[in-house]
Design an enzyme around this catalytic site. Structure first.
Site, PDB file in Angstrom:
ATOM      1  NE  ARG A 180      -3.129   0.513  -0.709  1.00  0.00           N
ATOM      2  CZ  ARG A 180      -3.392   0.533  -2.000  1.00  0.00           C
ATOM      3  NH1 ARG A 180      -3.058   1.585  -2.744  1.00  0.00           N
ATOM      4  NH2 ARG A 180      -3.957  -0.500  -2.583  1.00  0.00           N
TER       5      ARG A 180
ATOM      6  CE  LYS B 256      -2.992  27.417  -4.413  1.00  0.00           C
ATOM      7  NZ  LYS B 256      -4.015  27.931  -5.356  1.00  0.00           N
TER       8      LYS B 256
ATOM      9  CE  LYS C 193      -0.074  33.978  -2.172  1.00  0.00           C
ATOM     10  NZ  LYS C 193      -0.210  33.684  -3.622  1.00  0.00           N
TER      11      LYS C 193
ATOM     12  CD  GLU D 289      -1.415  37.129  -5.426  1.00  0.00           C
ATOM     13  OE1 GLU D 289      -1.150  35.920  -5.321  1.00  0.00           O
ATOM     14  OE2 GLU D 289      -2.153  37.731  -4.622  1.00  0.00           O
TER      15      GLU D 289
ATOM     16  CG  ASP E 159      -3.893  35.889  -8.375  1.00  0.00           C
ATOM     17  OD1 ASP E 159      -3.750  34.698  -8.702  1.00  0.00           O
ATOM     18  OD2 ASP E 159      -4.569  36.254  -7.402  1.00  0.00           O
TER      19      ASP E 159
END
Length: 277
Positions: A98, A133, A165, A195, A216
Site C-alpha cells: 500500500r 499546494k 502576495k 502578485e 493573478d
C-alpha cells in the site's frame, strides 16, 4: 534532486503510519521465510513517476528483494502494461504494497496531468510550473513528478524566493513599499516576485523594479494589456483558475510562465495494482 535519506524518511514515516505495531493480518498468516513473486500492473494509461521510490519501500522491508523495472519514470504506459516485477519475502511484499502504490499512484497521476498541460502549449514559449499546494511531507516527490511530466518547478518553499502576495501588500502598505522593505534585507542574488490583480498594481510593480510580475486571476484582455505594458521589464507569470481548456489562450497572451495549482492539489491518482502470482 533529493537524497536517499530524504526518501527513506518519507517512506519510514509512511510505513509507521500504516503499521505502527506490525501487520496483524500478514504476521499471523504468512510464514516469515515464505517467498513470493508479484507484478505491478497499470490500470490506466499515462506517465509513470516514482518507480525508484516504490523500489526503496520494499528494500527497506527486505534487503534482498529484487525489484525489476519494466519501464522508466517519464515513459508513457498503457492500461494492462506490467510496469515492475518484484521477488522477495512475502511478508515484505504485503507490508509494503500500500505504501509503495500510494506513492507511485500519486506521483504518476501528477506526471500524467502535467504532461497533458505541457503538451497543450509546447508550440508556445510559456512554461507550465507547479505551486506550493502540495501534500504535506511529499512536496519534494510531487515536484519531482511535475518535472518528470514535462513541467518545471516554482519555488520549493518560503525560504527559496520572495513572492509578495495580496496579504503582504496590505500589511506593508503597498507594492512599492513591500518591495523596498524586502530588497533591503535579502541578498542581491534572490529575485522578487509580486502578485498583481489590476493594471495599476502592474504599473506599481514595474515602478518598484520587481523581477517577476504575477498576473493573478486576470481576464485574457487585461492579461494581454499587462504583457504589453511590462514589455520585457520583468518575467510575467499567469496564475489562477488555469485549466486544460484555458491554458492555450493564456499562453497566447505572451506570458512566460503559467502556474497550475491543480497539478498537485487535486490530482487524480493513476490506478496501479500489485498482484502476487
Amino acid at each position: 534532486m533529493f537524497s536517499i535519506s530524504d526518501i527513506d524518511n518519507i517512506i519510514i514515516n509512511s510505513l509507521k503510519e500504516d503499521m505502527p505495531a506490525g501487520d496483524i493480518t500478514t504476521d499471523n498468516i504468512i510464514d516469515e521465510n515464505a517467498m513470493s513473486f508479484a507484478k505491478m500492473i497499470a490500470k490506466d494509461s499515462g506517465v509513470i513517476a516514482g518507480l525508484d521510490v516504490a523500489k526503496r519501500v520494499f528494500e527497506l522491508l527486505d534487503q534482498d528483494v529484487k525489484f525489476d523495472k519494466h519501464t522508466e519514470d517519464g515513459q508513457w504506459v498503457s492500461k494492462g502494461d506490467v510496469i515492475a516485477t518484484i521477488h522477495g519475502k512475502t511478508r515484505a511484499l504485503l507490508k509494503g504494497e500500500r505504501t509503495a502504490l500510494n506513492i507511485l499512484q500519486r506521483l504518476s497521476g501528477i506526471a500524467t496531468i502535467t504532461r497533458q498541460y505541457a503538451d497543450k502549449i509546447k508550440h508556445l514559449k510559456a512554461k507550465v510550473v507547479d505551486t506550493r499546494k502540495t501534500t504535506p511531507g511529499l512536496r519534494m516527490l510531487e515536484k519531482y513528478a511535475v518535472r518528470v511530466g514535462g513541467g518545471t518547478n516554482h519555488r520549493f518553499c518560503l525560504s527559496d524566493g520572495v513572492l509578495i502576495k495580496d496579504n503582504h501588500i496590505k500589511a506593508a502598505g503597498g507594492i512599492k513599499k513591500a518591495i523596498e522593505l524586502v530588497r533591503n534585507k535579502i541578498p542581491h542574488t534572490i529575485k522578487i516576485e509580486v502578485e498583481t490583480e489590476t493594471i495599476d498594481q502592474v504599473l506599481e510593480a514595474i515602478d518598484g523594479k520587481a523581477d517577476i510580475i504575477m498576473l493573478d486571476n486576470m481576464g485574457l484582455d487585461m492579461m494581454k494589456e499587462a504583457v504589453k505594458i511590462i514589455n520585457g521589464k520583468a518575467i510575467v507569470e499567469a496564475s489562477g483558475n488555469v485549466t486544460l481548456d484555458t491554458i492555450v489562450e493564456i499562453a497566447e497572451t505572451g506570458v512566460d510562465i503559467i502556474s497550475v495549482g491543480s497539478l498537485t492539489h487535486s490530482v487524480r491518482a493513476f490506478d496501479i495494482s500489485m498482484k502476487i502470482t
